[in-house]
Design an enzyme around this catalytic site. Structure first.
Site, PDB file in Angstrom:
ATOM      1  N   ASN B  97       0.871  -1.213  -0.055  1.00  0.00           N
ATOM      2  CA  ASN B  97       0.032  -0.030  -0.093  1.00  0.00           C
ATOM      3  C   ASN B  97       0.952   1.077  -0.175  1.00  0.00           C
ATOM      4  O   ASN B  97       2.173   1.061   0.232  1.00  0.00           O
ATOM      5  CB  ASN B  97      -1.155  -0.239   1.127  1.00  0.00           C
ATOM      6  CG  ASN B  97      -0.278   0.107   2.560  1.00  0.00           C
ATOM      7  OD1 ASN B  97       0.273   0.968   3.039  1.00  0.00           O
ATOM      8  ND2 ASN B  97      -0.275  -1.053   3.285  1.00  0.00           N
ATOM      9  N   ASP B 307      -8.544  -7.692   3.354  1.00  0.00           N
ATOM     10  CA  ASP B 307      -8.168  -6.357   3.075  1.00  0.00           C
ATOM     11  C   ASP B 307      -8.158  -5.484   4.521  1.00  0.00           C
ATOM     12  O   ASP B 307      -8.588  -4.461   4.546  1.00  0.00           O
ATOM     13  CB  ASP B 307      -9.312  -5.629   2.339  1.00  0.00           C
ATOM     14  CG  ASP B 307      -8.828  -4.346   1.693  1.00  0.00           C
ATOM     15  OD1 ASP B 307      -7.555  -4.175   1.538  1.00  0.00           O
ATOM     16  OD2 ASP B 307      -9.515  -3.554   0.967  1.00  0.00           O
ATOM     17  N   GLY B 326     -10.451   1.825   4.336  1.00  0.00           N
ATOM     18  CA  GLY B 326      -9.838   1.047   4.875  1.00  0.00           C
ATOM     19  C   GLY B 326     -10.566   0.637   6.513  1.00  0.00           C
ATOM     20  O   GLY B 326     -10.918   1.340   7.109  1.00  0.00           O
TER      21      GLY B 326
END
Lengths: 320, 427
Positions: B97, B307, B326
């Site tokens: 990320n 995730d 997120g």
């Protein structure tokens, strides 16, 4: 109708979205706005409805008219008004909105008037601080006081918007004013039309209970009011329309384009106007149709009414 | 734990074979030695009576995020591993990320070794392009040699088709999947919601679901051109699933993952504009969620991913439209998925396959199945225990959970890796 006739008190501590209101709430606001409108025409405008309270104007986006209107409304009600132009201070230093809000709340204001570029920011601030919040425009979501002052203005001409045919022309997609107006007008039984190129309409507009037009000459037929929206230049990235000139020719309001509307059609604009883009200068300044300055005048009265009603609820809560 | 032990009186669920029935497992030296109703208990030093609980392969997550090393107050390796173990995971793969792009070949082997010290098997994917910018290739080969299990460009699509072709072609020499978030950049740029009646009313910047389909169609064609393997990262829409079906008809090597958020939540959950529901891809409409669940049941989605994304308070201290995307998910994934089993949207085997054999097969891992000789990576699940999700109780020091306050039925009671107990709910 009067308050006693409803035997119902305005129940809200916040005004975040027009969806929070019911038709009786709206009548209560308009009843008080009518009162303040009359007071505002006298030399003795001051009141002590909000005496001792602090109203915080938190404008994360620049505004002249709305901020000034709120400031004037709060001051006429006797409140202390503090303007924080956040666009230039802590937000630039990397503080989260949540922290900014809690710091300001610690200074013990009573009402926050919030404008922010992000949908939901006023509600977020209300949740994080527990203070009363009035939404002065959040992103492309809501601008409830503008919607209310628009309907108030129409009501003063007709008594009621119920059954009237109202056309909103222009950038619906990016407009919080359009969303607030559509919400209020459909609640109050108006017939709503929108007219814009497909690129400036939300994709699901057909589910909003409005009639959609792309041809202005058809859209204006028998309309009681025509409302232009400002082209939101700052929200337009990447060619929604080819040019302002083309837009004016297809969707601009002028004496010529509104001639199939009702003869006494009201022409409205939430301001600031781009003359020659959404509206022809001559039409904007024609007192026979244009109620644009009335909208501005009524804006102060409607905001006074909302501040007063919310302030009364804050006092009631504090007393309980 | 003894070198040899048995778990008896369990409900054995092995998604690989589709078996779901009573039985037990004998573990010797970290491997599964015997399976079935008749175990040779004489050789077991210890016998655990499962009391009818579900015994399945430990879960495998192909997509979790860590925070950069030494983040103050942040999730660290041990809290990540502890949360994963408590969630029933035996294997977790870190994906790149923007904060932790996983592109430094020099430190890659050391990082994965350090991550391996916490009981859970922590593997890592490698960045596809430098800084995930989609411009120049990262050192995929060196990271592959150091153990990278797939290649990913994180949350960013690769906009330049020529770069995409080269990355896919280059990764193919290591037989690695390229995991790609399916978003057509022009249509998806800046979106925080799905284009819908709901998002239009709120005036939220939104992307049409067709953006996912266009991106998959394009990437699948590039896979055909380059001979690479395409893993669609977090497919979330019915349109995207249709594109995957089309690609499979063309004999393109294509796999797909789905995130738990899109299987269990929809845009209405974000109706109060709570920043906890700001995820990427954005939450979809209910019809998309149902299509995804059906695709799981049909075996069209190879893996369900957490995730998992620990996020500092400040990033969620903004209104929905500005908050960082997120949610934490490792500790709640199984429980939230079990809700679909209780609602009879999925069978237990269907729900667990994309968390065990599915991802194991994609990466060629030996675990994720109940087979004699396989590593004894196991999980015991009590399917009936009710509990409430309180982020304060998480092993993670972060609290950004989209499932905060949810009521769940069913939880992990014990997790084993290589026959070692790495988590035991009852202490």
């Amino acid at each position: 109708m009067t308050r006693a006739a409803f035997s119902y008190d305005f129940p809200h501590r916040h005004l975040v979205s027009v969806a929070d209101l019911n038709p009786v709430d709206i009548s209560l606001i308009f009843e008080r706005a009518e009162h303040w409108r009359a007071v505002n025409k006298t030399p003795d405008k001051s009141s002590d409805a909000l005496k001792g309270m602090t109203v915080l104007n938190l404008f994360f986006e620049n505004s002249t008219r709305t901020q000034g209107s709120f400031e004037m409304a709060a001051k006429r009600l006797g409140a202390d008004v503090v303007n924080f132009a956040i666009a230039h201070s802590s937000a630039k230093k990397g503080e989260s909105l949540s922290d900014t809000a809690r710091n300001l709340a610690a200074m013990q204001p009573d009402i926050m008037v919030v404008r922010h570029s992000a949908t939901g920011a006023p509600q977020f601030l209300a949740e994080r601080t527990g203070l009363s919040v009035i939404n002065a425009g959040d992103g492309m979501h809501q601008h409830p006081t503008q919607g209310l002052l628009d309907v108030f203005t129409m009501n003063r001409h007709w008594g009621s918007v119920g059954g009237r045919r109202i056309l909103i022309v222009g950038d619906i997609l990016h407009s919080r004013v359009a969303r607030s107006n559509i919400g209020l007008l459909s609640m109050l039984g108006a017939e709503i039309r929108v007219c814009a190129p497909p690129t400036l309409l939300p994709t699901d507009i057909d589910q909003w209970g409005v009639d959609v037009f792309h041809d202005l000459s058809e859209a204006v037929i028998d309309c009681d009011a025509v409302m232009a929206l400002r082209q939101q230049r700052e929200r337009m990235s990447g060619g929604f329309i080819p040019s302002g000139r083309e837009f004016f020719h297809l969707f601009g309001l002028s004496h010529d384009t509104i001639k199939r509307a009702k003869p006494d059609v009201l022409v409205m604009h939430p301001g600031p106007m781009n003359r020659g883009v959404e509206i022809h200068t001559k039409l904007a300044d024609d007192p026979k149709h244009s109620v644009i300055m009335e909208q501005v005048e009524n804006g102060v009265a409607v905001r006074m009414a909302i501040l007063e009603l919310i302030g009364a609820n804050i006092r009631k809560e504090a007393a309980a | 734990m003894s070198a040899s032990f048995a778990i008896t009186n369990a409900r054995l669920v092995d998604p690989e074979s589709g078996h779901d029935g009573p039985g037990g497992i004998l573990v010797e030296n970290g491997l599964i030695a015997q399976i079935g109703e008749e175990l040779d208990l004489n050789s077991a030093d210890e016998v655990i009576d499962a009391g009818g609980k579900v015994l399945a392969p430990a879960l495998i997550d192909l997509r979790a995020s860590k925070e950069p090393a030494l983040t103050p107050d942040g999730e660290n390796q041990s809290s990540l591993a502890a949360g994963a173990a408590a969630g029933g995971f035996g294997t977790v793969v870190l994906a790149p990320n923007e904060h932790s792009p996983l592109q430094t070949a020099g430190g890659f082997a050391g990082m994965t070794r350090a991550l391996g010290q916490h009981g859970v098997r922590v593997l890592s994917a490698a960045a596809a392009t430098q800084d995930l910018a989609g411009e120049s290739m990262a050192e995929i080969g060196l990271m592959a040699k150091a153990g990278a299990v797939y290649v990913s460009n994180g949350d960013n699509p690769i906009a330049d088709t020529r770069v995409l072709r080269r990355v896919m072609s280059y990764a193919s020499q290591f037989d690695l999947w390229l995991s790609l978030r399916a978003a057509e950049p022009g249509l998806s740029c800046g979106a925080v919601a799905t284009e819908s009646d709901w998002s239009a009313r709120f005036g939220l910047p939104s992307e049409p679901t067709m953006a996912e389909r266009i991106a998959i169609d394009r990437a699948a064609s590039v896979a055909a051109l380059s001979g690479g393997k395409l893993m669609v990262d977090r497919v979330s829409t019915a349109d995207g699933l249709a594109a995957i079906r089309d690609a499979r008809k063309r004999d393109i090597e294509i796999a797909a993952t789905s995130a738990i958020a899109h299987l269990t939540l929809n845009e209405v959950d974000a109706g109060g504009l709570d920043s906890a529901f700001r995820v990427d891809p954005p939450l979809r409409v209910e019809a998309d969620r149902r299509a995804l669940v059906e695709a799981i049941a049909a075996g069209e989605v190879d893996a369900i991913v957490s995730d998992h994304r620990p996020t500092p308070f400040d990033d969620k201290g903004e209104p929905f439209a500005m908050a960082i995307a997120g949610t934490l998910a490792l500790e709640t994934l199984l429980a939230s998925l079990l809700a679909l089993v209780h609602d009879e949207e999925l069978s237990l085997v269907e729900a667990l396959r994309p968390l065990t054999a599915g991802p194991a097969d994609l990466l060629g891992l030996p675990q994720g199945r109940l087979t004699t000789g396989a590593p004894a990576d196991l999980v015991l699940i009590d399917g009936d225990t009710p509990w409430v999700c309180h982020p304060d109780d998480f092993h993670s020091p972060r609290g950004n959970s989209a499932w905060a306050g949810r009521r769940f039925i069913g939880r992990v009671t014990q997790t084993f890796v290589d026959g070692q107990s790495i988590y035991n709910y009852n202490g």
